[in-house]
Motif scaffolding. Sequence first.
Motif, PDB file in Angstrom:
ATOM      1  N   ALA A   1      -3.645   3.130   6.376  1.00  0.00           N
ATOM      2  CA  ALA A   1      -2.389   2.994   7.129  1.00  0.00           C
ATOM      3  C   ALA A   1      -2.592   2.024   8.296  1.00  0.00           C
ATOM      4  O   ALA A   1      -1.725   1.184   8.592  1.00  0.00           O
ATOM      5  CB  ALA A   1      -1.931   4.352   7.635  1.00  0.00           C
TER       6      ALA A   1
ATOM      7  N   GLY B   1       4.558   5.560   3.002  1.00  0.00           N
ATOM      8  CA  GLY B   1       3.849   6.835   3.098  1.00  0.00           C
ATOM      9  C   GLY B   1       4.775   7.948   2.660  1.00  0.00           C
ATOM     10  O   GLY B   1       5.886   8.082   3.168  1.00  0.00           O
TER      11      GLY B   1
ATOM     12  N   TYR C   1       7.216  -0.877   6.892  1.00  0.00           N
ATOM     13  CA  TYR C   1       6.296   0.220   7.229  1.00  0.00           C
ATOM     14  C   TYR C   1       7.154   1.465   7.351  1.00  0.00           C
ATOM     15  O   TYR C   1       7.779   1.726   8.377  1.00  0.00           O
ATOM     16  CB  TYR C   1       5.570  -0.085   8.535  1.00  0.00           C
ATOM     17  CG  TYR C   1       4.328   0.757   8.764  1.00  0.00           C
ATOM     18  CD1 TYR C   1       3.106   0.371   8.225  1.00  0.00           C
ATOM     19  CD2 TYR C   1       4.372   1.919   9.536  1.00  0.00           C
ATOM     20  CE1 TYR C   1       1.949   1.122   8.433  1.00  0.00           C
ATOM     21  CE2 TYR C   1       3.226   2.675   9.754  1.00  0.00           C
ATOM     22  CZ  TYR C   1       2.021   2.262   9.202  1.00  0.00           C
ATOM     23  OH  TYR C   1       0.882   3.008   9.417  1.00  0.00           O
TER      24      TYR C   1
ATOM     25  N   ALA D   1      -2.711  -1.509   6.980  1.00  0.00           N
ATOM     26  CA  ALA D   1      -1.359  -1.982   6.630  1.00  0.00           C
ATOM     27  C   ALA D   1      -0.554  -2.307   7.879  1.00  0.00           C
ATOM     28  O   ALA D   1       0.144  -3.323   7.940  1.00  0.00           O
ATOM     29  CB  ALA D   1      -0.637  -0.921   5.797  1.00  0.00           C
ATOM     30  N   ARG D   2      -0.657  -1.439   8.878  1.00  0.00           N
ATOM     31  CA  ARG D   2       0.120  -1.658  10.110  1.00  0.00           C
ATOM     32  C   ARG D   2      -0.352  -2.921  10.830  1.00  0.00           C
ATOM     33  O   ARG D   2       0.452  -3.785  11.186  1.00  0.00           O
ATOM     34  CB  ARG D   2      -0.010  -0.438  11.032  1.00  0.00           C
ATOM     35  CG  ARG D   2       0.833  -0.541  12.305  1.00  0.00           C
ATOM     36  CD  ARG D   2       0.698   0.697  13.172  1.00  0.00           C
ATOM     37  NE  ARG D   2      -0.671   0.982  13.556  1.00  0.00           N
ATOM     38  CZ  ARG D   2      -1.352   0.330  14.499  1.00  0.00           C
ATOM     39  NH1 ARG D   2      -0.767  -0.640  15.167  1.00  0.00           N
ATOM     40  NH2 ARG D   2      -2.604   0.650  14.788  1.00  0.00           N
TER      41      ARG D   2
ATOM     42  N   CYS E   1      -5.651   7.035  -2.073  1.00  0.00           N
ATOM     43  CA  CYS E   1      -4.803   6.176  -1.284  1.00  0.00           C
ATOM     44  C   CYS E   1      -4.603   4.998  -2.213  1.00  0.00           C
ATOM     45  O   CYS E   1      -5.531   4.546  -2.824  1.00  0.00           O
ATOM     46  CB  CYS E   1      -5.554   5.801  -0.034  1.00  0.00           C
ATOM     47  SG  CYS E   1      -5.390   4.149   0.391  1.00  0.00           S
TER      48      CYS E   1
ATOM     49  N   TYR F   1       3.922  -0.957   3.590  1.00  0.00           N
ATOM     50  CA  TYR F   1       3.334   0.393   3.489  1.00  0.00           C
ATOM     51  C   TYR F   1       4.440   1.397   3.235  1.00  0.00           C
ATOM     52  O   TYR F   1       5.479   1.387   3.902  1.00  0.00           O
ATOM     53  CB  TYR F   1       2.624   0.729   4.805  1.00  0.00           C
ATOM     54  CG  TYR F   1       2.066   2.142   4.877  1.00  0.00           C
ATOM     55  CD1 TYR F   1       0.769   2.417   4.466  1.00  0.00           C
ATOM     56  CD2 TYR F   1       2.831   3.204   5.379  1.00  0.00           C
ATOM     57  CE1 TYR F   1       0.238   3.708   4.542  1.00  0.00           C
ATOM     58  CE2 TYR F   1       2.309   4.503   5.457  1.00  0.00           C
ATOM     59  CZ  TYR F   1       1.017   4.742   5.039  1.00  0.00           C
ATOM     60  OH  TYR F   1       0.489   6.019   5.112  1.00  0.00           O
TER      61      TYR F   1
ATOM     62  N   ALA G   1       0.618   8.199   8.697  1.00  0.00           N
ATOM     63  CA  ALA G   1       1.082   7.060   9.504  1.00  0.00           C
ATOM     64  C   ALA G   1       1.290   7.488  10.957  1.00  0.00           C
ATOM     65  O   ALA G   1       0.974   6.745  11.896  1.00  0.00           O
ATOM     66  CB  ALA G   1       2.374   6.493   8.920  1.00  0.00           C
TER      67      ALA G   1
ATOM     68  N   ILE H   1       0.857  -1.199   0.000  1.00  0.00           N
ATOM     69  CA  ILE H   1       0.000   0.000   0.000  1.00  0.00           C
ATOM     70  C   ILE H   1       0.886   1.239   0.000  1.00  0.00           C
ATOM     71  O   ILE H   1       1.849   1.324   0.764  1.00  0.00           O
ATOM     72  CB  ILE H   1      -0.925  -0.002   1.242  1.00  0.00           C
ATOM     73  CG1 ILE H   1      -1.900  -1.199   1.163  1.00  0.00           C
ATOM     74  CG2 ILE H   1      -1.700   1.315   1.366  1.00  0.00           C
ATOM     75  CD1 ILE H   1      -2.691  -1.448   2.430  1.00  0.00           C
TER      76      ILE H   1
END
Length: 285
Positions: free
Chosen positions: A65, A77, A200, A68-69, A282, A75, A85, A47
């Motif tokens: 977010a 960002g 991440y 994904a986390r 997104c 992820y 995030a 993502i």
Amino acid sequence: LLHASVELRKKLIVDWIPACDLEDSSAKENPDAYKAAWKLLKGADGILVPGGFGDRGVQGKILAAKYARENKIPYLGICLGMQIAVIEYARSVLGLRDANSTEFDVNCKNPCVIFMPEGSKTHMGGTMRLGSRRTHFQVKDCKSAKLYGNKSFIDERHRHRYEVNPDMIATFENAGLSFTGKDETGQRMEIVELPNHPYYIGAQFHPEFKSRPGKPSAFFLGLIAASCRQLDTLIGNVPVKVANGVAMKKGCQNGKTKKPAKFLSGAVYGYCNGVHDEGNYCSWL
Ligand SMILES: NC(=O)CC[C@H](N)C(=O)O
């Protein structure tokens, strides 16, 4: 994304998801769009939440977010995507339900993203922090530093007015979020990373600005590799070179030369699906 996919011999499929379709309000107002958006998000191998301005779709980006986390989906960002995030972490992990950026709520009680102090609060023109700025890595054994070849600093390009609130850094770090890259003052957060997650990463800068065919950006390379569950191969196989007495690995963009051999055999590279659009999305992958 395309530069990185070509480099790693992977077929890239980009699904753009309008972030507002992920929001609770869309479940009632436009249930088909809501279902379609969540189906795409849940089917993604990775993502990416890109940069953006204004509050449209912000809640949807925060939900992406969080997804994904919590589900350990890679992820990345970028700029606003990094700020998203941080806001998500403040709300879900620190329990600060009203945490926000002052870009979206000027009176917010827990401003974890704030207007940069040197910018004018009343004028939009000329207040943006732009162009090439230096990021110093703070942590050696982290994915972001390894992806950049364990350099001590990098120069990447910027385009933002808001930043992570320096007063909240210790609170975030005590709760497990790691700011692995900072500016030369140590007060401005440039890279955020979640160590106990497959991938991440958030960058306050725009790594895409310096990505080139044949020289993909390190963080995009990391995102594609992690989405194919091959991040360890990417980070681990880069040749080690010793400079100034410190073990250094060759970097990716800004100096990448060698491809990890594993990516070259039996890999599938087709084409990007060519979808390109602009707006408050997104995304993807
Ligand atoms: N380029 C961006 O994503 C900007 C993020 C945010 N709107 C800021 O100004 O800081």
